[in-house]
Design a protein around this motif. Structure first.
Motif, PDB file in Angstrom:
ATOM      1  N   LYS A   1       0.839  -1.198   0.000  1.00 43.72           N
ATOM      2  CA  LYS A   1       0.000   0.000   0.000  1.00 43.72           C
ATOM      3  C   LYS A   1       0.877   1.254   0.000  1.00 43.72           C
ATOM      4  CE  LYS A   1      -3.848   2.243   2.301  1.00 43.72           C
ATOM      5  NZ  LYS A   1      -4.785   2.242   3.412  1.00 43.72           N
ATOM      6  N   ALA A   2       1.922   1.257   0.818  1.00 41.77           N
ATOM      7  CA  ALA A   2       2.828   2.414   0.891  1.00 41.77           C
ATOM      8  C   ALA A   2       3.555   2.620  -0.435  1.00 41.77           C
ATOM      9  CB  ALA A   2       3.837   2.227   2.026  1.00 41.77           C
ATOM     10  N   VAL A   3       3.942   1.520  -1.080  1.00 47.83           N
ATOM     11  CA  VAL A   3       4.691   1.587  -2.338  1.00 47.83           C
ATOM     12  C   VAL A   3       3.762   1.890  -3.515  1.00 47.83           C
ATOM     13  CG1 VAL A   3       6.003   0.111  -3.940  1.00 47.83           C
ATOM     14  CG2 VAL A   3       6.601   0.164  -1.520  1.00 47.83           C
ATOM     15  N   GLY A   4       2.496   1.479  -3.391  1.00 46.14           N
ATOM     16  CA  GLY A   4       1.538   1.717  -4.460  1.00 46.14           C
ATOM     17  C   GLY A   4       1.596   0.672  -5.564  1.00 46.14           C
ATOM     18  N   ARG A   5       2.003  -0.545  -5.217  1.00 48.21           N
ATOM     19  CA  ARG A   5       2.094  -1.645  -6.175  1.00 48.21           C
ATOM     20  C   ARG A   5       1.405  -2.873  -5.591  1.00 48.21           C
ATOM     21  NH1 ARG A   5       5.527  -2.326 -10.691  1.00 48.21           N
ATOM     22  NH2 ARG A   5       6.747  -0.459 -11.048  1.00 48.21           N
ATOM     23  N   PRO A   6       1.118  -3.888  -6.421  1.00 50.76           N
ATOM     24  CA  PRO A   6       0.532  -5.125  -5.898  1.00 50.76           C
ATOM     25  C   PRO A   6       1.453  -5.793  -4.867  1.00 50.76           C
ATOM     26  CG  PRO A   6       0.369  -5.063  -8.291  1.00 50.76           C
ATOM     27  CD  PRO A   6       1.252  -3.910  -7.882  1.00 50.76           C
ATOM     28  N   VAL A   7       0.840  -6.523  -3.957  1.00 54.87           N
ATOM     29  CA  VAL A   7       1.599  -7.121  -2.860  1.00 54.87           C
ATOM     30  C   VAL A   7       2.648  -8.112  -3.368  1.00 54.87           C
ATOM     31  CG1 VAL A   7      -0.064  -8.969  -2.309  1.00 54.87           C
ATOM     32  CG2 VAL A   7       1.435  -8.054  -0.517  1.00 54.87           C
ATOM     33  N   ALA A   8       2.337  -8.909  -4.380  1.00 46.78           N
ATOM     34  CA  ALA A   8       3.318  -9.885  -4.869  1.00 46.78           C
ATOM     35  C   ALA A   8       4.519  -9.172  -5.502  1.00 46.78           C
ATOM     36  CB  ALA A   8       2.675 -10.854  -5.864  1.00 46.78           C
ATOM     37  N   TRP A   9       4.267  -8.119  -6.302  1.00 46.55           N
ATOM     38  CA  TRP A   9       5.372  -7.379  -6.915  1.00 46.55           C
ATOM     39  C   TRP A   9       6.220  -6.716  -5.833  1.00 46.55           C
ATOM     40  CZ3 TRP A   9       7.611  -2.654  -6.824  1.00 46.55           C
ATOM     41  CH2 TRP A   9       8.588  -2.403  -7.790  1.00 46.55           C
ATOM     42  N   THR A  10       5.573  -6.074  -4.870  1.00 46.69           N
ATOM     43  CA  THR A  10       6.289  -5.366  -3.805  1.00 46.69           C
ATOM     44  C   THR A  10       7.151  -6.331  -3.003  1.00 46.69           C
ATOM     45  OG1 THR A  10       4.515  -3.733  -3.663  1.00 46.69           O
ATOM     46  CG2 THR A  10       5.994  -3.893  -1.770  1.00 46.69           C
ATOM     47  N   THR A  11       6.579  -7.480  -2.650  1.00 44.56           N
ATOM     48  CA  THR A  11       7.327  -8.470  -1.883  1.00 44.56           C
ATOM     49  C   THR A  11       8.536  -8.941  -2.677  1.00 44.56           C
ATOM     50  OG1 THR A  11       5.275  -9.151  -0.797  1.00 44.56           O
ATOM     51  CG2 THR A  11       7.153 -10.647  -0.622  1.00 44.56           C
ATOM     52  N   ALA A  12       8.330  -9.293  -3.950  1.00 44.46           N
ATOM     53  CA  ALA A  12       9.440  -9.745  -4.786  1.00 44.46           C
ATOM     54  C   ALA A  12      10.514  -8.663  -4.903  1.00 44.46           C
ATOM     55  CB  ALA A  12       8.928 -10.156  -6.166  1.00 44.46           C
ATOM     56  N   ALA A  13      10.094  -7.423  -5.094  1.00 42.42           N
ATOM     57  CA  ALA A  13      11.054  -6.320  -5.223  1.00 42.42           C
ATOM     58  C   ALA A  13      11.860  -6.142  -3.938  1.00 42.42           C
ATOM     59  CB  ALA A  13      10.328  -5.027  -5.585  1.00 42.42           C
ATOM     60  N   LEU A  14      11.182  -6.180  -2.801  1.00 43.95           N
ATOM     61  CA  LEU A  14      11.876  -5.992  -1.526  1.00 43.95           C
ATOM     62  C   LEU A  14      12.746  -7.192  -1.160  1.00 43.95           C
ATOM     63  CD1 LEU A  14       9.069  -4.146   0.440  1.00 43.95           C
ATOM     64  CD2 LEU A  14      11.255  -3.186  -0.334  1.00 43.95           C
ATOM     65  N   LEU A  15      12.474  -8.336  -1.776  1.00 43.89           N
ATOM     66  CA  LEU A  15      13.327  -9.510  -1.575  1.00 43.89           C
ATOM     67  C   LEU A  15      14.409  -9.611  -2.651  1.00 43.89           C
ATOM     68  CD1 LEU A  15      10.720 -12.184  -0.434  1.00 43.89           C
ATOM     69  CD2 LEU A  15      12.320 -10.852   0.975  1.00 43.89           C
ATOM     70  N   GLY A  16      14.518  -8.577  -3.496  1.00 45.67           N
ATOM     71  CA  GLY A  16      15.645  -8.468  -4.418  1.00 45.67           C
ATOM     72  C   GLY A  16      15.404  -8.944  -5.834  1.00 45.67           C
ATOM     73  N   GLN A  17      14.152  -9.198  -6.239  1.00 46.05           N
ATOM     74  CA  GLN A  17      13.891  -9.749  -7.564  1.00 46.05           C
ATOM     75  C   GLN A  17      13.482  -8.711  -8.603  1.00 46.05           C
ATOM     76  OE1 GLN A  17      14.539 -13.030  -8.530  1.00 46.05           O
ATOM     77  NE2 GLN A  17      15.567 -12.932  -6.560  1.00 46.05           N
ATOM     78  N   HIS A  18      13.264  -7.475  -8.218  1.00 54.01           N
ATOM     79  CA  HIS A  18      12.950  -6.396  -9.154  1.00 54.01           C
ATOM     80  C   HIS A  18      13.726  -5.150  -8.732  1.00 54.01           C
ATOM     81  CE1 HIS A  18       9.644  -8.721 -10.703  1.00 54.01           C
ATOM     82  NE2 HIS A  18       8.978  -8.674  -9.571  1.00 54.01           N
TER      83      HIS A  18
END
Length: 149
Positions: free
Chosen positions: A29-46
């Protein structure tokens, strides 16, 4: 600025997430992206655009070195070992071993000769209530890409 790796940034994200009691949904919600994309990004995949990295960093109280690492281009799909040993991830490996040929056949029968994109892709994880025990519903939604001959 330190030279924090994407793996170190992911570890910092997970640690702060637990320390502060923040959910992946709150981060999305804070990032403004879907939860799966945000999680992947924060875990280093995007790679995260600057504004999105900053939004996550503010919520998680992350330093500039971690924010810089979140913005870097990743090496995608890099696990510590070829066959995952984590039980949750291994189940997906097992699903592909058992059902991979079936999925491939059904894609080819329905769409023709091609593949499901992992780049033009959406992922959703949800819960389905069931009297015999709640079920995990994983939706993999990728664009069909025909082979070009």
């Amino acid at each position: 600025m330190g030279m924090t790796s994407k793996q170190e940034a992911a570890a910092a994200v997970r640690a702060k997430k637990v320390e502060l009691g923040i959910t992946w949904a709150q981060l999305a919600k804070a990032v403004g992206r879907p939860v799966a994309w945000t999680t992947a990004a924060l875990l280093g995949q995007h790679p995260m655009p600057e504004a999105e990295a900053r939004a996550a960093g503010e919520l998680l109280e992350l330093g500039p070195d971690v924010l810089h690492a979140l913005r870097l281009q990743p090496t995608r799909g890099a696990l510590d070992q070829p066959v995952p040993t984590d039980p949750t991830m291994y189940r997906f490996y097992e699903v592909l071993q058992v059902y991979g040929p079936t999925i491939k056949e059904l894609i080819h029968e329905e769409f023709g000769d091609g593949i499901m994109s992992a780049i033009n892709f959406r992922l959703d994880v949800s819960r389905a209530e069931d009297p015999q025990g709640d079920r995990v519903v994983v939706t993999l939604d990728g664009k069909f890409l025909p082979y070009q001959w």
